[in-house]
Write a protein that holds these residues in place. Structure first.
Motif, PDB file in Angstrom:
ATOM      1  N   SER A  83      52.330  16.458  16.036  1.00 24.90           N
ATOM      2  CA  SER A  83      52.113  16.094  17.443  1.00 24.90           C
ATOM      3  C   SER A  83      53.171  16.731  18.332  1.00 24.90           C
ATOM      4  N   ILE A  84      54.417  16.640  17.912  1.00 26.71           N
ATOM      5  CA  ILE A  84      55.534  17.172  18.699  1.00 26.71           C
ATOM      6  C   ILE A  84      55.433  18.693  18.821  1.00 26.71           C
ATOM      7  N   LYS A  85      55.184  19.356  17.712  1.00 26.33           N
ATOM      8  CA  LYS A  85      55.104  20.822  17.716  1.00 26.33           C
ATOM      9  C   LYS A  85      53.952  21.301  18.599  1.00 26.33           C
ATOM     10  N   SER A  86      52.836  20.620  18.549  1.00 24.23           N
ATOM     11  CA  SER A  86      51.683  20.996  19.353  1.00 24.23           C
ATOM     12  C   SER A  86      51.976  20.827  20.845  1.00 24.23           C
ATOM     13  N   PHE A  87      52.644  19.728  21.200  1.00 26.34           N
ATOM     14  CA  PHE A  87      52.973  19.461  22.606  1.00 26.34           C
ATOM     15  C   PHE A  87      53.929  20.515  23.161  1.00 26.34           C
ATOM     16  N   PHE A  88      54.982  20.798  22.425  1.00 22.01           N
ATOM     17  CA  PHE A  88      55.967  21.769  22.915  1.00 22.01           C
ATOM     18  C   PHE A  88      55.415  23.200  22.910  1.00 22.01           C
ATOM     19  N   LYS A  89      54.529  23.481  21.981  1.00 18.45           N
ATOM     20  CA  LYS A  89      53.873  24.791  21.972  1.00 18.45           C
ATOM     21  C   LYS A  89      52.995  24.949  23.214  1.00 18.45           C
ATOM     22  N   TYR A  90      52.351  23.863  23.598  1.00 18.40           N
ATOM     23  CA  TYR A  90      51.522  23.855  24.816  1.00 18.40           C
ATOM     24  C   TYR A  90      52.380  24.103  26.058  1.00 18.40           C
ATOM     25  N   LEU A  91      53.514  23.416  26.155  1.00 17.65           N
ATOM     26  CA  LEU A  91      54.396  23.570  27.310  1.00 17.65           C
ATOM     27  C   LEU A  91      54.992  24.973  27.386  1.00 17.65           C
ATOM     28  N   THR A  92      55.275  25.545  26.210  1.00 18.42           N
ATOM     29  CA  THR A  92      55.910  26.862  26.172  1.00 18.42           C
ATOM     30  C   THR A  92      54.896  27.991  26.325  1.00 18.42           C
ATOM     31  N   GLY A  93      53.833  27.944  25.531  1.00 11.13           N
ATOM     32  CA  GLY A  93      52.890  29.052  25.498  1.00 11.13           C
ATOM     33  C   GLY A  93      51.790  28.991  26.533  1.00 11.13           C
ATOM     34  N   LYS A  94      51.220  27.802  26.772  1.00  6.48           N
ATOM     35  CA  LYS A  94      50.096  27.679  27.699  1.00  6.48           C
ATOM     36  C   LYS A  94      50.530  27.442  29.143  1.00  6.48           C
ATOM     37  N   ARG A  95      51.489  26.550  29.334  1.00  6.38           N
ATOM     38  CA  ARG A  95      51.915  26.211  30.690  1.00  6.38           C
ATOM     39  C   ARG A  95      53.095  27.059  31.179  1.00  6.38           C
ATOM     40  N   ARG A  96      53.803  27.691  30.257  1.00  7.26           N
ATOM     41  CA  ARG A  96      54.975  28.510  30.596  1.00  7.26           C
ATOM     42  C   ARG A  96      56.026  27.705  31.365  1.00  7.26           C
ATOM     43  N   LEU A  97      56.179  26.446  30.975  1.00 11.01           N
ATOM     44  CA  LEU A  97      57.149  25.578  31.649  1.00 11.01           C
ATOM     45  C   LEU A  97      58.493  25.551  30.940  1.00 11.01           C
ATOM     46  N   LEU A  98      58.514  26.006  29.709  1.00  9.54           N
ATOM     47  CA  LEU A  98      59.749  26.051  28.932  1.00  9.54           C
ATOM     48  C   LEU A  98      60.016  27.475  28.472  1.00  9.54           C
ATOM     49  N   GLU A  99      61.264  27.912  28.574  1.00  9.43           N
ATOM     50  CA  GLU A  99      61.639  29.228  28.045  1.00  9.43           C
ATOM     51  C   GLU A  99      61.968  29.128  26.556  1.00  9.43           C
ATOM     52  N   TYR A 100      62.469  27.959  26.156  1.00 12.33           N
ATOM     53  CA  TYR A 100      62.856  27.746  24.755  1.00 12.33           C
ATOM     54  C   TYR A 100      62.074  26.562  24.198  1.00 12.33           C
ATOM     55  N   ASN A 101      61.517  26.746  23.036  1.00 14.28           N
ATOM     56  CA  ASN A 101      60.749  25.691  22.372  1.00 14.28           C
ATOM     57  C   ASN A 101      61.631  24.998  21.334  1.00 14.28           C
ATOM     58  N   PRO A 102      62.131  23.794  21.622  1.00 16.40           N
ATOM     59  CA  PRO A 102      63.021  23.108  20.671  1.00 16.40           C
ATOM     60  C   PRO A 102      62.317  22.696  19.384  1.00 16.40           C
ATOM     61  N   ALA A 103      60.991  22.612  19.406  1.00  9.89           N
ATOM     62  CA  ALA A 103      60.253  22.205  18.211  1.00  9.89           C
ATOM     63  C   ALA A 103      59.810  23.396  17.365  1.00  9.89           C
ATOM     64  N   GLY A 104      60.174  24.596  17.823  1.00  8.85           N
ATOM     65  CA  GLY A 104      59.765  25.799  17.098  1.00  8.85           C
ATOM     66  C   GLY A 104      60.256  25.834  15.668  1.00  8.85           C
ATOM     67  N   GLU A 105      61.465  25.323  15.442  1.00  3.54           N
ATOM     68  CA  GLU A 105      62.060  25.330  14.096  1.00  3.54           C
ATOM     69  C   GLU A 105      61.996  23.955  13.423  1.00  3.54           C
ATOM     70  N   LEU A 106      61.254  23.037  14.033  1.00  2.00           N
ATOM     71  CA  LEU A 106      61.164  21.683  13.480  1.00  2.00           C
ATOM     72  C   LEU A 106      60.363  21.710  12.173  1.00  2.00           C
ATOM     73  N   GLU A 107      60.973  21.221  11.126  1.00  2.00           N
ATOM     74  CA  GLU A 107      60.326  21.241   9.810  1.00  2.00           C
ATOM     75  C   GLU A 107      59.616  19.917   9.544  1.00  2.00           C
ATOM     76  N   SER A 108      58.544  20.018   8.807  1.00  4.98           N
ATOM     77  CA  SER A 108      57.783  18.823   8.443  1.00  4.98           C
ATOM     78  C   SER A 108      58.239  18.328   7.076  1.00  4.98           C
ATOM     79  N   PRO A 109      58.348  17.002   6.887  1.00  2.00           N
ATOM     80  CA  PRO A 109      58.747  16.475   5.568  1.00  2.00           C
ATOM     81  C   PRO A 109      57.710  16.822   4.511  1.00  2.00           C
ATOM     82  N   LYS A 110      58.177  17.053   3.312  1.00  2.00           N
ATOM     83  CA  LYS A 110      57.263  17.381   2.220  1.00  2.00           C
ATOM     84  C   LYS A 110      56.455  16.152   1.822  1.00  2.00           C
ATOM     85  N   ILE A 111      55.169  16.372   1.639  1.00  2.00           N
ATOM     86  CA  ILE A 111      54.267  15.293   1.241  1.00  2.00           C
ATOM     87  C   ILE A 111      53.829  15.532  -0.191  1.00  2.00           C
ATOM     88  N   GLY A 112      54.048  14.547  -1.037  1.00  5.14           N
ATOM     89  CA  GLY A 112      53.656  14.673  -2.440  1.00  5.14           C
ATOM     90  C   GLY A 112      52.138  14.803  -2.561  1.00  5.14           C
TER      91      GLY A 112
END
Length: 320
Positions: free
Chosen positions: A98-127
């Motif tokens: 959810s977070i990565k999708s939101f920040f990608k939208y703000l950065t890529g679609k809306r061009r409201l952010l120059e830096y995407n803080p969630a770009g390097e956000l890793e997801s926990p491993k799921i067994g």
């Protein structure tokens, strides 16, 4: 009536449904996750006790607030979810999505952010869990649990389509009479993606009997389009199908633990995977998976089967 959510969040939710084609359920999950994130960040910045989070208003949060969010803030939020809310890896992975999708939208679609803080956000491993399913004998015993009654033909058709086509419960309930086109059926899956599936003889017979002996005799029909109707003549809902699976499971004497419509889908996928010789690409299209990695869970079933075969080999007990 004004929304209690920030305008940026509302805009993102509209984008999810109108452009990305996400379902209402997915939209609600994104809303829940992002609203929690905003409240958490607001409490941290304003030194408010986290126990008061649900009372915090986030309506006024704007792009200036979001620009100050760092990758460390996001990891701190995920730590809070794990430690304070006892979120497992699956729940935290969904929040990351959810977070990565939101920040990608703000950065890529809306061009409201120059830096995407969630770009390097890793997801926990799921067994990886081996899916629970019925073998062919159990499937036949399960179908024998459909007893004569007011909705015998409807219930039989529902379970036949479920086990032969591996439909999601939402897809079953969403079928219309015009979904059936000759010996094929048009299914509306996740993200409003359509797929057309072939109907085998068992499905064709079940549909024919249901239309002739039951649906065609419904007098109080309020939904003319729906294929499967309730007692009141309305479109059948998910809860009714879930209760039906539970009832048939009990009546069959099978009493498979926690059997659900989704486990019937696992059954179809497993049986099809084996009968197709491991054709994952065709199985992916048949089930309506957007990503083949989802389909690959059924290869683990065969790996377990092969392991059991090796263990049962007559020469396995031979002393060296």
């Amino acid at each position: 009536m004004s929304s209690p959510n920030p305008k940026l969040l509302q805009d993102f939710l509209i984008y999810l449904t109108t452009i990305k084609g996400k379902s209402k359920k997915t939209r609600q999950e994104y809303l829940y996750d992002l609203r929690m994130l905003f409240r958490f960040l607001y409490c941290i910045r304003e030194d408010i006790e986290l126990e008061q989070m649900n009372k915090v208003s986030i309506k006024e949060i704007d792009i200036a607030f979001i620009k100050d969010v760092s990758l460390e803030d996001l990891y701190l939020f995920l730590e809070y979810c794990e430690v304070n809310r006892n979120n497992g890896s699956s729940a935290r992975a969904r929040k990351v999505a959810s977070i990565k999708s939101f920040f990608k939208y703000l950065t890529g679609k809306r061009r409201l952010l120059e830096y995407n803080p969630a770009g390097e956000l890793e997801s926990p491993k799921i067994g990886t869990k081996t899916p629970i399913y019925l073998n062919i004998e159990e499937s036949e015993q399960f179908l024998d649990g459909i007893k004569e009654g007011n909705h015998y033909y409807r219930d039989t058709c529902l379970m036949i389509l479920s086990l032969n086509l591996g439909l999601r419960v939402s897809e079953l309930c969403g079928l219309n009479t015009n979904s059936i086109q000759g010996k094929t059926i048009k299914v509306l899956g996740k993200g409003n993606k359509e797929r057309v599936l072939p109907l085998n003889d068992s499905c064709m017979e079940a549909i024919k009997d249901y239309l002739q002996y039951e649906r065609g005799k419904v007098s109080n029909m309020t939904d003319q389009e729906a294929l499967f109707l309730s007692q009141k003549g309305t479109r059948l809902n998910k809860r009714t199908v879930q209760r039906l699976v539970k009832k048939v499971n009990e009546r069959s004497g099978l009493e498979k633990e926690k059997l659900t419509p989704h486990k019937l889908r696992h059954t179809t996928a497993t049986l099809l995977y084996r009968s197709s010789g491991g054709d994952l690409k065709s199985l992916q299209q048949f089930l309506g998976h957007s990503n083949i990695s989802t389909t690959q869970i059924y290869t683990h079933v065969d790996n377990e089967q092969m392991k059991q075969m090796a263990e049962n080999h007559p020469l396995n007990k031979r002393k060296i």
